[in-house]
Motif scaffolding. Structure first.
Motif, PDB file in Angstrom:
ATOM      1  N   ALA A  40      -3.836  28.211   2.606  1.00  0.00           N
ATOM      2  CA  ALA A  40      -3.329  26.931   3.134  1.00  0.00           C
ATOM      3  C   ALA A  40      -1.978  27.104   3.823  1.00  0.00           C
ATOM      4  O   ALA A  40      -1.014  26.393   3.531  1.00  0.00           O
ATOM      5  CB  ALA A  40      -3.242  25.884   2.023  1.00  0.00           C
ATOM      6  N   LYS A  44       3.136  22.097   8.485  1.00  0.00           N
ATOM      7  CA  LYS A  44       3.088  20.661   8.220  1.00  0.00           C
ATOM      8  C   LYS A  44       2.820  19.864   9.489  1.00  0.00           C
ATOM      9  O   LYS A  44       2.201  18.808   9.447  1.00  0.00           O
ATOM     10  CB  LYS A  44       4.407  20.201   7.588  1.00  0.00           C
ATOM     11  CG  LYS A  44       4.624  20.735   6.183  1.00  0.00           C
ATOM     12  CD  LYS A  44       5.909  20.207   5.575  1.00  0.00           C
ATOM     13  CE  LYS A  44       5.812  18.722   5.258  1.00  0.00           C
ATOM     14  NZ  LYS A  44       4.821  18.423   4.219  1.00  0.00           N
ATOM     15  N   ASN A  48      -0.585  19.776   7.099  1.00  0.00           N
ATOM     16  CA  ASN A  48      -0.498  20.309   5.742  1.00  0.00           C
ATOM     17  C   ASN A  48       0.287  19.340   4.865  1.00  0.00           C
ATOM     18  O   ASN A  48       1.404  18.943   5.188  1.00  0.00           O
ATOM     19  CB  ASN A  48       0.178  21.677   5.749  1.00  0.00           C
ATOM     20  CG  ASN A  48      -0.059  22.461   4.478  1.00  0.00           C
ATOM     21  OD1 ASN A  48      -0.125  21.899   3.393  1.00  0.00           O
ATOM     22  ND2 ASN A  48      -0.189  23.773   4.608  1.00  0.00           N
ATOM     23  N   ALA A  49      -0.283  18.970   3.712  1.00  0.00           N
ATOM     24  CA  ALA A  49       0.337  17.985   2.830  1.00  0.00           C
ATOM     25  C   ALA A  49       1.324  18.600   1.850  1.00  0.00           C
ATOM     26  O   ALA A  49       1.992  17.875   1.106  1.00  0.00           O
ATOM     27  CB  ALA A  49      -0.742  17.235   2.049  1.00  0.00           C
ATOM     28  N   ALA A  50       1.447  19.930   1.828  1.00  0.00           N
ATOM     29  CA  ALA A  50       2.354  20.585   0.884  1.00  0.00           C
ATOM     30  C   ALA A  50       3.806  20.228   1.189  1.00  0.00           C
ATOM     31  O   ALA A  50       4.190  20.024   2.343  1.00  0.00           O
ATOM     32  CB  ALA A  50       2.159  22.095   0.936  1.00  0.00           C
ATOM     33  N   ASN A  56       5.634  28.033  -0.496  1.00  0.00           N
ATOM     34  CA  ASN A  56       4.343  28.296  -1.132  1.00  0.00           C
ATOM     35  C   ASN A  56       3.788  29.656  -0.731  1.00  0.00           C
ATOM     36  O   ASN A  56       3.264  30.406  -1.565  1.00  0.00           O
ATOM     37  CB  ASN A  56       3.335  27.210  -0.763  1.00  0.00           C
ATOM     38  CG  ASN A  56       3.568  25.914  -1.511  1.00  0.00           C
ATOM     39  OD1 ASN A  56       4.499  25.807  -2.304  1.00  0.00           O
ATOM     40  ND2 ASN A  56       2.734  24.932  -1.254  1.00  0.00           N
ATOM     41  N   TYR A 273      -7.032  29.171 -10.053  1.00  0.00           N
ATOM     42  CA  TYR A 273      -6.010  28.314  -9.431  1.00  0.00           C
ATOM     43  C   TYR A 273      -4.649  28.950  -9.662  1.00  0.00           C
ATOM     44  O   TYR A 273      -4.282  29.279 -10.789  1.00  0.00           O
ATOM     45  CB  TYR A 273      -6.056  26.908 -10.012  1.00  0.00           C
ATOM     46  CG  TYR A 273      -7.207  26.089  -9.474  1.00  0.00           C
ATOM     47  CD1 TYR A 273      -7.061  25.341  -8.299  1.00  0.00           C
ATOM     48  CD2 TYR A 273      -8.440  26.084 -10.107  1.00  0.00           C
ATOM     49  CE1 TYR A 273      -8.114  24.609  -7.790  1.00  0.00           C
ATOM     50  CE2 TYR A 273      -9.506  25.346  -9.595  1.00  0.00           C
ATOM     51  CZ  TYR A 273      -9.333  24.610  -8.444  1.00  0.00           C
ATOM     52  OH  TYR A 273     -10.384  23.889  -7.940  1.00  0.00           O
ATOM     53  N   SER A 281      -0.708  23.439  -7.684  1.00  0.00           N
ATOM     54  CA  SER A 281      -1.419  24.516  -7.010  1.00  0.00           C
ATOM     55  C   SER A 281      -0.761  24.839  -5.676  1.00  0.00           C
ATOM     56  O   SER A 281      -0.394  23.941  -4.908  1.00  0.00           O
ATOM     57  CB  SER A 281      -2.888  24.132  -6.790  1.00  0.00           C
ATOM     58  OG  SER A 281      -3.564  25.146  -6.087  1.00  0.00           O
ATOM     59  N   SER A 283      -2.130  26.134  -3.134  1.00  0.00           N
ATOM     60  CA  SER A 283      -3.078  25.915  -2.046  1.00  0.00           C
ATOM     61  C   SER A 283      -4.009  24.782  -2.437  1.00  0.00           C
ATOM     62  O   SER A 283      -4.139  24.455  -3.617  1.00  0.00           O
ATOM     63  CB  SER A 283      -3.884  27.188  -1.774  1.00  0.00           C
ATOM     64  OG  SER A 283      -4.931  26.946  -0.855  1.00  0.00           O
ATOM     65  N   ASP A 284      -4.661  24.189  -1.445  1.00  0.00           N
ATOM     66  CA  ASP A 284      -5.661  23.166  -1.744  1.00  0.00           C
ATOM     67  C   ASP A 284      -7.015  23.804  -2.055  1.00  0.00           C
ATOM     68  O   ASP A 284      -8.014  23.104  -2.204  1.00  0.00           O
ATOM     69  CB  ASP A 284      -5.796  22.174  -0.584  1.00  0.00           C
ATOM     70  CG  ASP A 284      -6.149  22.849   0.741  1.00  0.00           C
ATOM     71  OD1 ASP A 284      -6.054  24.080   0.831  1.00  0.00           O
ATOM     72  OD2 ASP A 284      -6.510  22.132   1.693  1.00  0.00           O
ATOM     73  N   HIS A 285      -7.052  25.132  -2.157  1.00  0.00           N
ATOM     74  CA  HIS A 285      -8.259  25.873  -2.534  1.00  0.00           C
ATOM     75  C   HIS A 285      -7.984  26.683  -3.793  1.00  0.00           C
ATOM     76  O   HIS A 285      -6.862  27.154  -3.992  1.00  0.00           O
ATOM     77  CB  HIS A 285      -8.672  26.859  -1.436  1.00  0.00           C
ATOM     78  CG  HIS A 285      -9.257  26.220  -0.226  1.00  0.00           C
ATOM     79  ND1 HIS A 285     -10.598  26.309   0.092  1.00  0.00           N
ATOM     80  CD2 HIS A 285      -8.688  25.497   0.769  1.00  0.00           C
ATOM     81  CE1 HIS A 285     -10.826  25.658   1.223  1.00  0.00           C
ATOM     82  NE2 HIS A 285      -9.687  25.159   1.658  1.00  0.00           N
TER      83      HIS A 285
END
Length: 344
Positions: A40, A44, A48-50, A56, A273, A281, A283-285
Motif C-alpha cells: 500500500a 496520499k 491512500n487513507a494512511a 509505514n 497482518y 495495520s 497496509s490495507d492488505h
C-alpha cells in the motif's frame, strides 16, 4: 519507541504464522520461505487513507528485515521505494525499481539468492480511469525473474498485480490478464519449476473467479498452496470453509509447479497482518507467507538458458515514465467530467 514498534510488528506476525528462518540446505532438499505483500505504497494524493504512507513503508522494511524470509515479493511499491528499501538490509539481491506512480508498476522482489533475467511486462488490457480501481493509469502487470537456489537449481519466479474491483469491466480485464500471464509462462518457463505470487485481486471461491482455475492454473499445471494444504487439493468445492470463520482462499496467492527434475512441495501457508507502533495495520492488505521444499530428482535437467543480471537503465525508465504520464493526461482529458466529479 522504535524498537517497540518493530517488536510489535514481529509479535503480530507470530500470532498468525511463525516467522520463518533463513533457508537451510540439506543433502537432499532446500527449504525456502517467501513473503508476498501488497505494501500500500500509493501516495496520499492518489487516495491512500494512511496517516503517514512514508513512515509505514519505512516500518514495513524494518520489520521484514527482521523476519528473515528468503524471498520477499511486493506490490504497490509506488511512492516511497527508498523508505521501504532502506530497512530491508540483509537482502543482497533485488530487482530494479521501475519508478513511482504513475510510471512505475509497483512490483519488486528482494532475495537472499541471486536474481537473473528480470523482465517486466505491463498488462495489455486494464480497466478503470477515474473509478473502478483506476487500473489503466499505471502499468501494472508481471515481474519475472530467475532465482538461483544453488547447486544448479534455478526457479522461475513471477510477481503479479491484477486489476482491482468487482465490476464487469475489471473482471473482463482480469480474464485477459490471466491469459496473458499464461502465455508468458508458456514462453519463458516451459518444462521449468515455477512459483507465481502477487495480488490476484480475485479468489477461487468467488462466483466469478475470472477463469483463474480453468483458463490459467489447470492448463499450466499450477497448484495453489492454500488449497493443497487446507482444502484437500479441491479447486471447485469450498463448502467446508464457507462458514468456518477461519482464514481461507484469498486474493494473495502462491501458485507453484515442479519441472525440469526440480520438485517443489508446499510446507506451510499463513496470512500475516503486520502492525505499526500504533497497533494499526501498515497496509490495507494482509501479507501472505509460504514455505516450500525444493528437491533435485533423478530426472534433473541442467539449466541451459542465458542468465544475465539486469542493469537499472535510467533512459528507458525515464521514457517509460514520460510516455505513461502523457497517456494518462490524454485519458484524464477525455474523462474530464468524471475527474471533476471525483475531485468534488
Amino acid at each position: 519507541m522504535k524498537h517497540a514498534w518493530i517488536a510489535a510488528g514481529l509479535a503480530a506476525a507470530l500470532l498468525v504464522g511463525t516467522v520463518p528462518v533463513q533457508a537451510e540446505k540439506t543433502d537432499e532438499k532446500l527449504e525456502i520461505s517467501i513473503l508476498n505483500y501488497n505494501v500500500a505504497g500509493l501516495p496520499k494524493l492518489f487516495g491512500n487513507a494512511a496517516a503517514d504512507v512514508e513512515a509505514n513503508q519505512r516500518a514495513i522494511g524494518q520489520i521484514l528485515a527482521g523476519s528473515e524470509y528468503d524471498i520477499i515479493a511486493v506490490q504497490e511499491d509506488f511512492g516511497y521505494h527508498k523508505a521501504l528499501a532502506a530497512g530491508l538490509t540483509g537482502y543482497p539481491y533485488t530487482t530494479n525499481h521501475s519508478g513511482g506512480v504513475p510510471g512505475g508498476d509497483g512490483m519488486n522482489i528482494w532475495a537472499k539468492y541471486p536474481l537473473y533475467n528480470e523482465t517486466r511486462e505491463a498488462w495489455e488490457e486494464a480497466y478503470g480511469i477515474i473509478e473502478d480501481g483506476a487500473d489503466e493509469m499505471t502499468p501494472k502487470g508481471i515481474l519475472y525473474t530467475v532465482v538461483d537456489l544453488g547447486d544448479g537449481v534455478y526457479l522461475d519466479f513471477y510477481d503479479i498485480h491484477a486489476d482491482a474491483y468487482g465490476d464487469e469491466g475489471s473482471a473482463a480485464a482480469r480474464r485477459a490478464q490471466y491469459l496473458q500471464l499464461a502465455e508468458m509462462i508458456e514462453e519463458k518457463s516451459e518444462g521449468r519449476p515455477v512459483i507465481v505470487t502477487g495480488d490476484f485481486n480475485i479468489s477461487l471461491h468467488h462466483g466469478d473467479s475470472c477463469g483463474l482455475w480453468e483458463n490459467f492454473m489447470e492448463p499450466l499445471g499450477l497448484r495453489d498452496v492454500w488449497i493443497e494444504l487446507y482444502n484437500n487439493g479441491n479447486y471447485t468445492d469450498f463448502s467446508a470453509w464457507a462458514d468456518s470463520g477461519e482464514e481461507w482462499d484469498s486474493i494473495e496467492k502462491f501458485l507453484y509447479r515442479s519441472g525440469g527434475g526440480v520438485e517443489i512441495d508446499p510446507l506451510s501457508f499463513a496470512y500475516t497482518y503486520i502492525f505499526g507502533e500504533d497497533e494499526v495495520s501498515l497496509s490495507d492488505h494482509p501479507a501472505a507467507e509460504a514455505s516450500f521444499t525444493v528437491t533435485k530428482a533423478e530426472s534433473f535437467e541442467p539449466y541451459t538458458d542465458t542468465l544475465e543480471v539486469t542493469k537499472d537503465r535510467w533512459l528507458p525508465k525515464a521514457w517509460q515514465i514520460f510516455t505513461t504520464v502523457l497517456a494518462d493526461l490524454g485519458k484524464l482529458i477525455t474523462h474530464l467530467d468524471d475527474l471533476i466529479e471525483y475531485l468534488q
